[in-house]
Design an enzyme around this catalytic site. Sequence first.
Site, PDB file in Angstrom:
ATOM      1  CG  HIS A  72      -2.099  -0.886   1.072  1.00  0.00           C
ATOM      2  ND1 HIS A  72      -3.331  -0.583   1.586  1.00  0.00           N
ATOM      3  CD2 HIS A  72      -2.237  -2.058   0.418  1.00  0.00           C
ATOM      4  CE1 HIS A  72      -4.187  -1.552   1.262  1.00  0.00           C
ATOM      5  NE2 HIS A  72      -3.543  -2.462   0.564  1.00  0.00           N
ATOM      6  CE1 TYR A 200      -6.641   4.066  10.525  1.00  0.00           C
ATOM      7  CE2 TYR A 200      -5.676   4.238   8.336  1.00  0.00           C
ATOM      8  CZ  TYR A 200      -5.671   3.710   9.613  1.00  0.00           C
ATOM      9  OH  TYR A 200      -4.693   2.813   9.972  1.00  0.00           O
ATOM     10  N   PRO A 292      -5.234   0.621  18.255  1.00  0.00           N
ATOM     11  CG  PRO A 292      -6.994  -0.770  17.632  1.00  0.00           C
ATOM     12  CD  PRO A 292      -6.458   0.009  18.780  1.00  0.00           C
ATOM     13  CE  LYS A 296       3.474   3.715  13.498  1.00  0.00           C
ATOM     14  NZ  LYS A 296       3.775   3.162  12.212  1.00  0.00           N
ATOM     15  CE1 TYR A 383      -1.707   4.277   9.178  1.00  0.00           C
ATOM     16  CE2 TYR A 383      -0.430   2.962   7.629  1.00  0.00           C
ATOM     17  CZ  TYR A 383      -1.571   3.157   8.378  1.00  0.00           C
ATOM     18  OH  TYR A 383      -2.570   2.214   8.336  1.00  0.00           O
TER      19      TYR A 383
HETATM   20  C1  FAD Z   1      -8.282  -5.018  16.629  1.00  0.00           C
HETATM   21  C2  FAD Z   1      -6.775  -4.914  16.597  1.00  0.00           C
HETATM   22  C3  FAD Z   1      -6.155  -4.453  15.444  1.00  0.00           C
HETATM   23  C4  FAD Z   1      -4.767  -4.334  15.419  1.00  0.00           C
HETATM   24  N1  FAD Z   1      -4.188  -3.853  14.265  1.00  0.00           N
HETATM   25  C5  FAD Z   1      -2.847  -3.707  14.218  1.00  0.00           C
HETATM   26  C6  FAD Z   1      -2.187  -3.299  12.988  1.00  0.00           C
HETATM   27  O1  FAD Z   1      -2.814  -3.059  11.941  1.00  0.00           O
HETATM   28  N2  FAD Z   1      -0.823  -3.193  12.995  1.00  0.00           N
HETATM   29  C7  FAD Z   1      -0.087  -3.474  14.133  1.00  0.00           C
HETATM   30  O2  FAD Z   1       1.158  -3.346  14.098  1.00  0.00           O
HETATM   31  N3  FAD Z   1      -0.698  -3.906  15.300  1.00  0.00           N
HETATM   32  C8  FAD Z   1      -2.034  -4.050  15.382  1.00  0.00           C
HETATM   33  N4  FAD Z   1      -2.622  -4.532  16.520  1.00  0.00           N
HETATM   34  C9  FAD Z   1      -1.788  -4.881  17.687  1.00  0.00           C
HETATM   35  C10 FAD Z   1      -1.121  -6.260  17.587  1.00  0.00           C
HETATM   36  O3  FAD Z   1      -2.091  -7.265  17.348  1.00  0.00           O
HETATM   37  C11 FAD Z   1      -0.347  -6.594  18.882  1.00  0.00           C
HETATM   38  O4  FAD Z   1       0.454  -5.482  19.198  1.00  0.00           O
HETATM   39  C12 FAD Z   1       0.522  -7.851  18.741  1.00  0.00           C
HETATM   40  O5  FAD Z   1      -0.272  -9.011  18.811  1.00  0.00           O
HETATM   41  C13 FAD Z   1       1.589  -7.923  19.846  1.00  0.00           C
HETATM   42  O6  FAD Z   1       2.282  -9.141  19.762  1.00  0.00           O
HETATM   43  P1  FAD Z   1       2.906  -9.799  21.071  1.00  0.00           P
HETATM   44  O7  FAD Z   1       3.572 -11.044  20.603  1.00  0.00           O
HETATM   45  O8  FAD Z   1       3.707  -8.797  21.798  1.00  0.00           O
HETATM   46  O9  FAD Z   1       1.685 -10.119  22.026  1.00  0.00           O
HETATM   47  P2  FAD Z   1       0.462 -11.137  21.821  1.00  0.00           P
HETATM   48  O10 FAD Z   1       0.084 -11.218  20.388  1.00  0.00           O
HETATM   49  O11 FAD Z   1      -0.567 -10.726  22.812  1.00  0.00           O
HETATM   50  O12 FAD Z   1       1.057 -12.558  22.233  1.00  0.00           O
HETATM   51  C14 FAD Z   1       1.336 -12.884  23.583  1.00  0.00           C
HETATM   52  C15 FAD Z   1       1.287 -14.397  23.745  1.00  0.00           C
HETATM   53  O13 FAD Z   1       1.613 -14.727  25.103  1.00  0.00           O
HETATM   54  C16 FAD Z   1       0.712 -15.707  25.583  1.00  0.00           C
HETATM   55  N5  FAD Z   1       0.630 -15.612  27.055  1.00  0.00           N
HETATM   56  C17 FAD Z   1      -0.059 -14.694  27.786  1.00  0.00           C
HETATM   57  N6  FAD Z   1       0.085 -14.945  29.089  1.00  0.00           N
HETATM   58  C18 FAD Z   1       0.879 -16.027  29.206  1.00  0.00           C
HETATM   59  C19 FAD Z   1       1.373 -16.762  30.314  1.00  0.00           C
HETATM   60  N7  FAD Z   1       1.073 -16.415  31.577  1.00  0.00           N
HETATM   61  N8  FAD Z   1       2.142 -17.839  30.070  1.00  0.00           N
HETATM   62  C20 FAD Z   1       2.465 -18.207  28.786  1.00  0.00           C
HETATM   63  N9  FAD Z   1       1.997 -17.538  27.693  1.00  0.00           N
HETATM   64  C21 FAD Z   1       1.229 -16.454  27.904  1.00  0.00           C
HETATM   65  C22 FAD Z   1      -0.588 -15.361  24.889  1.00  0.00           C
HETATM   66  O14 FAD Z   1      -1.473 -16.484  24.843  1.00  0.00           O
HETATM   67  C23 FAD Z   1      -0.099 -14.950  23.496  1.00  0.00           C
HETATM   68  O15 FAD Z   1      -0.020 -16.048  22.602  1.00  0.00           O
HETATM   69  C24 FAD Z   1      -3.991  -4.697  16.579  1.00  0.00           C
HETATM   70  C25 FAD Z   1      -4.625  -5.179  17.716  1.00  0.00           C
HETATM   71  C26 FAD Z   1      -5.992  -5.292  17.742  1.00  0.00           C
HETATM   72  C27 FAD Z   1      -6.658  -5.830  18.999  1.00  0.00           C
END
Ligand code: FAD
Length: 388
Positions: A72, A200, A292, A296, A383
């Site tokens: 994009h 948006y 979201p 980011k 962005y």
């Molecule tokens: C609606 C929505 C839209 C989004 N859109 C965007 C976007 O367009 N671009 C973007 O960059 N970001 C976006 N995000 C944000 C993005 O999804 C998150 O920032 C991302 O998932 C972070 O990854 P992570 O691995 O840090 O955490 P998570 O994806 O939360 O993974 C953490 C993992 O740890 C596990 N866990 C939790 N507790 C424990 C425990 N006690 N013991 C063992 N395992 C555990 C969980 O089950 C999970 O699998 C969006 C979020 C939402 C909700």
Amino acid sequence: MRTQVAIIGAGPAGLLLGQLLHKNGIDNVIVERHTGEYVLGRVRAGVIEQVTMDLLDEAGVGERMHRDGLIHDGVQICVDGKRHHLSFKELTGKSVMVYGQTEITKDLMDGRAAVGAPTLYAAYDVALHDIHGGKPRVTFRKDGSTHEIECDFIAGCDGFHGISRKSVPPSAISNYERVYPLGWLGILSETPPVSEELIYVRHPRGFALCSMRSPTRSRYYIQCSLADDIESWPDERFWEELRPRLDDEAREALVTGPSIEKSIAPLRSFVAEPMRFGRLFLAGDAAHIVPPTGAKGLNLAASDVQYLARGLIEHYRDKSDSGLEHYSERALLRVWKAERFSWWMTTMLHRISDNPFDYQLQLADLDYLFRSKAAATAFAENYVGLPY
Ligand SMILES: Cc1cc2nc3c(=O)[nH]c(=O)nc-3n(C[C@H](O)[C@H](O)[C@H](O)COP(=O)(O)OP(=O)(O)OC[C@H]3O[C@@H](n4cnc5c(N)ncnc54)[C@H](O)[C@@H]3O)c2cc1C
């Protein structure tokens, strides 16, 4: 069990870190509380920056992303029915890619399985021990028995509700938080998107976002109340609420259909500082959350992982701890810029209050964005996530 780095959480942060470490000969084990199917079933991020694409390539799992991801070059912003176009390509020379978090997670899981690196799914009651000592440990229950992993370092990649951040004494951590009085109700449907670019939408009825996952799969969001629950939003009601928020052209192009996923996400800004405590390093949503709107969250998780992986590689390969010592400071510089951008986009595009003064401020902010090249460039740089 013994490993060099124990990683808590098999989300994008944990899986990407595991893959980068494995590529560099660093032994690691991932401990995840849910099953692999559950982790794969979560529909979340969709827009990724160049830094994330580069890291997925470096991790050796970028092939499908380059084949199926959609480049994009800009976005559209619709204000009260009138659409404006912002070209990232013209303003910064860069683009972003639309490629779903579910696909990234699958690519990383497949990559990990292919090299035989261990991920322990359905691990309950994960606990961290001796994070300030020389030999940290992780304990958990799996398949009815208790297990222990002894390691050199722990990477807390377990998201906002994980155990890693909670294992730090409250006196050692500073939390900064803003909770917004609204949520995003999202729908995924097997229908063609209304536009080739994301739209948006700022509208008196509330924010909306027209996004996508592929040329045949759309992702739409509308601003909703925190008191709403999914049951009170049958598909028909969702489409009826989305339609009036769009401009005429988008309304005309909108193809509706049954939802294949529907969820409500509350909007929150949160940062925990520092991101290192002895031998525990926090990365991704475990350390910070953004609403979201600026797309980011996943990208910040990837940039944390980049700094952390480099620090750990330096530790084992070059016997230098400089990267690990500066990890928190480096990561937070980027985190706070993304927090500011996500907060700004959120307050500019959502109906946050009923005060007409706030509405006029939003219009002034948006008018400035569309008329000033400097403002548009600043938006585009944030962005696409140019290095800052
Ligand atoms: C609606 C929505 C839209 C989004 N859109 C965007 C976007 O367009 N671009 C973007 O960059 N970001 C976006 N995000 C944000 C993005 O999804 C998150 O920032 C991302 O998932 C972070 O990854 P992570 O691995 O840090 O955490 P998570 O994806 O939360 O993974 C953490 C993992 O740890 C596990 N866990 C939790 N507790 C424990 C425990 N006690 N013991 C063992 N395992 C555990 C969980 O089950 C999970 O699998 C969006 C979020 C939402 C909700």
